[in-house]
Design a protein around this motif. Sequence first.
Motif, PDB file in Angstrom:
ATOM      1  N   LEU A  57      -6.706   5.871 -10.507  1.00  0.00           N
ATOM      2  CA  LEU A  57      -4.938   6.578 -10.934  1.00  0.00           C
ATOM      3  C   LEU A  57      -5.570   7.310 -11.582  1.00  0.00           C
ATOM      4  O   LEU A  57      -6.869   6.995 -12.320  1.00  0.00           O
ATOM      5  CB  LEU A  57      -3.378   6.423 -11.226  1.00  0.00           C
ATOM      6  N   VAL A  85       1.450  -0.749  -0.254  1.00  0.00           N
ATOM      7  CA  VAL A  85      -0.323   0.409  -0.183  1.00  0.00           C
ATOM      8  C   VAL A  85       0.372   1.287  -0.232  1.00  0.00           C
ATOM      9  O   VAL A  85       0.582   2.488  -0.626  1.00  0.00           O
ATOM     10  CB  VAL A  85      -0.919   0.490   1.015  1.00  0.00           C
ATOM     11  N   SER A 115      -6.043   6.507  -4.634  1.00  0.00           N
ATOM     12  CA  SER A 115      -5.805   5.439  -3.760  1.00  0.00           C
ATOM     13  C   SER A 115      -5.747   4.252  -4.345  1.00  0.00           C
ATOM     14  O   SER A 115      -5.919   3.350  -4.906  1.00  0.00           O
ATOM     15  CB  SER A 115      -7.482   5.267  -3.626  1.00  0.00           C
ATOM     16  N   VAL A 116      -5.353   3.766  -3.243  1.00  0.00           N
ATOM     17  CA  VAL A 116      -4.817   2.291  -3.139  1.00  0.00           C
ATOM     18  C   VAL A 116      -5.255   1.531  -1.862  1.00  0.00           C
ATOM     19  O   VAL A 116      -5.650   1.484  -0.470  1.00  0.00           O
ATOM     20  CB  VAL A 116      -3.674   2.266  -2.611  1.00  0.00           C
ATOM     21  N   ILE A 138       3.501   1.221  -3.548  1.00  0.00           N
ATOM     22  CA  ILE A 138       3.138   0.997  -4.856  1.00  0.00           C
ATOM     23  C   ILE A 138       2.956   1.995  -5.707  1.00  0.00           C
ATOM     24  O   ILE A 138       3.276   2.351  -6.657  1.00  0.00           O
ATOM     25  CB  ILE A 138       1.433   0.328  -5.211  1.00  0.00           C
ATOM     26  N   PRO A 139       2.464   3.382  -4.704  1.00  0.00           N
ATOM     27  CA  PRO A 139       2.476   5.076  -5.763  1.00  0.00           C
ATOM     28  C   PRO A 139       4.128   4.986  -6.498  1.00  0.00           C
ATOM     29  O   PRO A 139       4.310   5.412  -7.664  1.00  0.00           O
ATOM     30  CB  PRO A 139       2.005   5.762  -4.759  1.00  0.00           C
ATOM     31  N   VAL A 173      -2.078   8.910  -8.086  1.00  0.00           N
ATOM     32  CA  VAL A 173      -2.766   7.770  -8.051  1.00  0.00           C
ATOM     33  C   VAL A 173      -3.246   8.330  -6.738  1.00  0.00           C
ATOM     34  O   VAL A 173      -2.673   8.900  -6.159  1.00  0.00           O
ATOM     35  CB  VAL A 173      -1.579   6.687  -7.132  1.00  0.00           C
ATOM     36  N   TYR A 197      -5.936  -3.141  -5.475  1.00  0.00           N
ATOM     37  CA  TYR A 197      -6.311  -2.225  -6.298  1.00  0.00           C
ATOM     38  C   TYR A 197      -5.986  -0.380  -5.951  1.00  0.00           C
ATOM     39  O   TYR A 197      -5.864   0.072  -4.780  1.00  0.00           O
ATOM     40  CB  TYR A 197      -7.944  -2.275  -5.577  1.00  0.00           C
ATOM     41  N   VAL A 198      -5.734   0.038  -7.351  1.00  0.00           N
ATOM     42  CA  VAL A 198      -5.271   1.085  -7.939  1.00  0.00           C
ATOM     43  C   VAL A 198      -6.050   1.872  -8.045  1.00  0.00           C
ATOM     44  O   VAL A 198      -6.428   1.746  -9.336  1.00  0.00           O
ATOM     45  CB  VAL A 198      -3.662   0.871  -7.526  1.00  0.00           C
TER      46      VAL A 198
END
Length: 190
Positions: free
Chosen positions: A88, A5, A74-75, A8-9, A72, A85-86
Amino acid sequence: MENPVEEIPHVIHLLTQTSPSLQRSTISTYFTQRASFTHPFCRTGSWQHSRFLIWAIYRWYKILSPKIELHVNSVVFDESNLLLYVQLHQLFRIWFIPFYRAPVNLVTVLKLMRDKDGKYYIDSQNDLYQVDEFVKFITLPGGWVFVWVLQFLATAFCLIGAVLLWPVSAWEEFVGVGVEKTKQDMHLKD
């Protein structure tokens, strides 16, 4: 990745906004060798060294749009299913088409794999675009309006069909289609 979480961005920015060598290194570091990639316009499948094709896709993406603006929003991590789940937003510009801009929103679903050391790796990437979003890549500005018109027409046909064919719903209600399953589902929730 140790904390998907949080990390990942940064990984997404490395994939989309860095030099070719850093981009390739990022793919080698964070994707499994058999990773797959699915997008409305291309897919790799999963096979030994399929991440090479993922590298080619990301390279072509950067060649077409060298300066991608991306955020981005939300994650969310479904740890029990190893799904990330991303959501963007990106602004895609093709360098050789003057004034071309494709501001799009998408959700990327990353299937992760965890190794014996507890690190997470991307085993598949599935980019999900609404039709009005991915059509922005291939049509002139305003093409999404055509898609919206078609979607609203389809909704109108759904309404007309539901109203005109109400006897089908009445019959299903009368014979109890799905009643036992619904009762079982409701019982499980209690």
